[in-house]
Design a protein around this motif. Structure first.
Motif, PDB file in Angstrom:
ATOM      1  N   ASP A  29      43.682  30.401  41.901  1.00 56.02           N
ATOM      2  CA  ASP A  29      42.276  30.081  42.176  1.00 56.02           C
ATOM      3  C   ASP A  29      41.362  30.746  41.155  1.00 56.02           C
ATOM      4  O   ASP A  29      40.393  30.134  40.678  1.00 56.02           O
ATOM      5  N   LEU A  30      41.663  31.992  40.805  1.00 54.25           N
ATOM      6  CA  LEU A  30      40.858  32.694  39.802  1.00 54.25           C
ATOM      7  C   LEU A  30      41.002  32.024  38.439  1.00 54.25           C
ATOM      8  O   LEU A  30      40.006  31.799  37.738  1.00 54.25           O
ATOM      9  N   THR A  31      42.217  31.687  38.071  1.00 55.23           N
ATOM     10  CA  THR A  31      42.450  31.028  36.782  1.00 55.23           C
ATOM     11  C   THR A  31      41.699  29.702  36.709  1.00 55.23           C
ATOM     12  O   THR A  31      41.067  29.387  35.700  1.00 55.23           O
ATOM     13  N   GLU A  32      41.753  28.951  37.802  1.00 54.60           N
ATOM     14  CA  GLU A  32      41.043  27.675  37.852  1.00 54.60           C
ATOM     15  C   GLU A  32      39.532  27.893  37.742  1.00 54.60           C
ATOM     16  O   GLU A  32      38.841  27.164  37.030  1.00 54.60           O
ATOM     17  N   ALA A  33      39.022  28.900  38.440  1.00 51.91           N
ATOM     18  CA  ALA A  33      37.592  29.201  38.370  1.00 51.91           C
ATOM     19  C   ALA A  33      37.187  29.577  36.939  1.00 51.91           C
ATOM     20  O   ALA A  33      36.132  29.154  36.461  1.00 51.91           O
ATOM     21  N   CYS A  34      38.025  30.355  36.277  1.00 54.86           N
ATOM     22  CA  CYS A  34      37.736  30.732  34.884  1.00 54.86           C
ATOM     23  C   CYS A  34      37.672  29.493  33.995  1.00 54.86           C
ATOM     24  O   CYS A  34      36.815  29.395  33.113  1.00 54.86           O
ATOM     25  N   GLY A  35      38.581  28.564  34.237  1.00 57.40           N
ATOM     26  CA  GLY A  35      38.603  27.328  33.462  1.00 57.40           C
ATOM     27  C   GLY A  35      37.348  26.496  33.650  1.00 57.40           C
ATOM     28  O   GLY A  35      36.976  25.699  32.787  1.00 57.40           O
ATOM     29  N   LYS A  36      36.683  26.663  34.775  1.00 55.48           N
ATOM     30  CA  LYS A  36      35.442  25.940  35.066  1.00 55.48           C
ATOM     31  C   LYS A  36      34.203  26.758  34.692  1.00 55.48           C
ATOM     32  O   LYS A  36      33.084  26.360  34.988  1.00 55.48           O
ATOM     33  N   GLY A  37      34.418  27.947  34.108  1.00 55.54           N
ATOM     34  CA  GLY A  37      33.296  28.808  33.761  1.00 55.54           C
ATOM     35  C   GLY A  37      32.737  29.564  34.951  1.00 55.54           C
ATOM     36  O   GLY A  37      31.624  30.063  34.913  1.00 55.54           O
ATOM     37  N   GLU A  38      33.538  29.666  36.032  1.00 54.46           N
ATOM     38  CA  GLU A  38      33.092  30.331  37.256  1.00 54.46           C
ATOM     39  C   GLU A  38      33.906  31.592  37.548  1.00 54.46           C
ATOM     40  O   GLU A  38      33.955  32.049  38.693  1.00 54.46           O
ATOM     41  N   GLY A  39      34.523  32.152  36.520  1.00 55.15           N
ATOM     42  CA  GLY A  39      35.408  33.300  36.696  1.00 55.15           C
ATOM     43  C   GLY A  39      34.710  34.527  37.240  1.00 55.15           C
ATOM     44  O   GLY A  39      35.242  35.212  38.117  1.00 55.15           O
ATOM     45  N   CYS A  40      33.525  34.815  36.739  1.00 53.50           N
ATOM     46  CA  CYS A  40      32.810  36.011  37.199  1.00 53.50           C
ATOM     47  C   CYS A  40      32.519  35.929  38.689  1.00 53.50           C
ATOM     48  O   CYS A  40      32.635  36.923  39.402  1.00 53.50           O
ATOM     49  N   ALA A  41      32.164  34.743  39.159  1.00 57.81           N
ATOM     50  CA  ALA A  41      31.850  34.570  40.574  1.00 57.81           C
ATOM     51  C   ALA A  41      33.096  34.739  41.445  1.00 57.81           C
ATOM     52  O   ALA A  41      33.004  35.200  42.575  1.00 57.81           O
ATOM     53  N   SER A  42      34.259  34.381  40.923  1.00 58.01           N
ATOM     54  CA  SER A  42      35.501  34.459  41.697  1.00 58.01           C
ATOM     55  C   SER A  42      36.217  35.794  41.554  1.00 58.01           C
ATOM     56  O   SER A  42      37.093  36.107  42.358  1.00 58.01           O
ATOM     57  N   LEU A  43      35.861  36.556  40.544  1.00 59.84           N
ATOM     58  CA  LEU A  43      36.591  37.787  40.253  1.00 59.84           C
ATOM     59  C   LEU A  43      36.514  38.781  41.407  1.00 59.84           C
ATOM     60  O   LEU A  43      37.528  39.361  41.800  1.00 59.84           O
TER      61      LEU A  43
END
Length: 135
Positions: A29-43
Motif C-alpha cells: 500500500d505504501l509503495t502504491e501510494a508513493c507511485g501516485k505521489g501520495e507517499g508522505c501521506a501514507s508513510l
C-alpha cells in the motif's frame, strides 16, 4: 516491487502466514501510494502499522516458540529484539526530521531484513511446528 507471500515465504502455519500477508499488504500500500505521489501521506500510517506489527507479531511468534520448546527460540528472540530497536531508531528519525531519501532507504532496508528473516528463520519455525512440535 510488489511483495507477495510466495511458497518460499510461507511457513505452513496459517496464523503466522496471515500476519505476514498483512505486513506485505501494508508495504505494498505504501509503495502504491508513493507511485501516485501520495507517499508522505501514507508513510505515517505505514510506520504506525509497522510499529504495532513488530510488537504483536513478534510476540505471537515468541509465544508459539516457547509453547512448543522451539530450540531456536533464543536466537529468534534476539533477532526480534534487535530488529525492534533498529526499526524504532529509523522511525524515530523520520518522525523527528521528516522523511528524506536516506531515511526512506533505511526504512526500506529494514523491510528487506524482515522479508529475509521470514524467508529463512520463520520458515524454520514453521517446519518445526509442522513436524510435530508439542502444543
Amino acid at each position: 516491487m510488489k511483495y507477495e507471500l510466495t511458497k518460499d515465504l510461507e511457513t505452513g502455519n496459517s496464523f503466522i502466514d496471515r500476519e505476514h500477508r498483512e505486513l506485505f499488504k501494508a508495504v505494498n500500500d505504501l509503495t502504491e501510494a508513493c507511485g501516485k505521489g501520495e507517499g508522505c501521506a501514507s508513510l505515517k500510517k505505514t510506520m504506525t502499522f509497522l510499529s504495532n506489527y513488530v510488537k504483536t507479531h513478534f510476540n505471537h511468534e515468541e509465544q508459539l516458540q516457547q509453547k512448543n520448546n522451539y530450540p531456536g527460540y533464543a536466537a529468534h528472540k534476539a533477532f526480534h529484539d534487535k530488529y525492534r530497536s533498529d526499526l524504532n531508531a529509523v522511525m524515530e528519525k523520520i518522525s523527528a526530521n521528516g522523511a528524506g531519501i536516506g531515511d526512506l532507504a533505511a526504512l526500506n532496508n529494514q523491510i528487506g531484513i524482515l522479508i529475509s528473516h521470514i524467508r529463512f528463520e520463520d520458515k524454520k519455525l514453521g517446519q518445526f511446528l509442522q513436524n510435530g512440535a508439542k502444543g
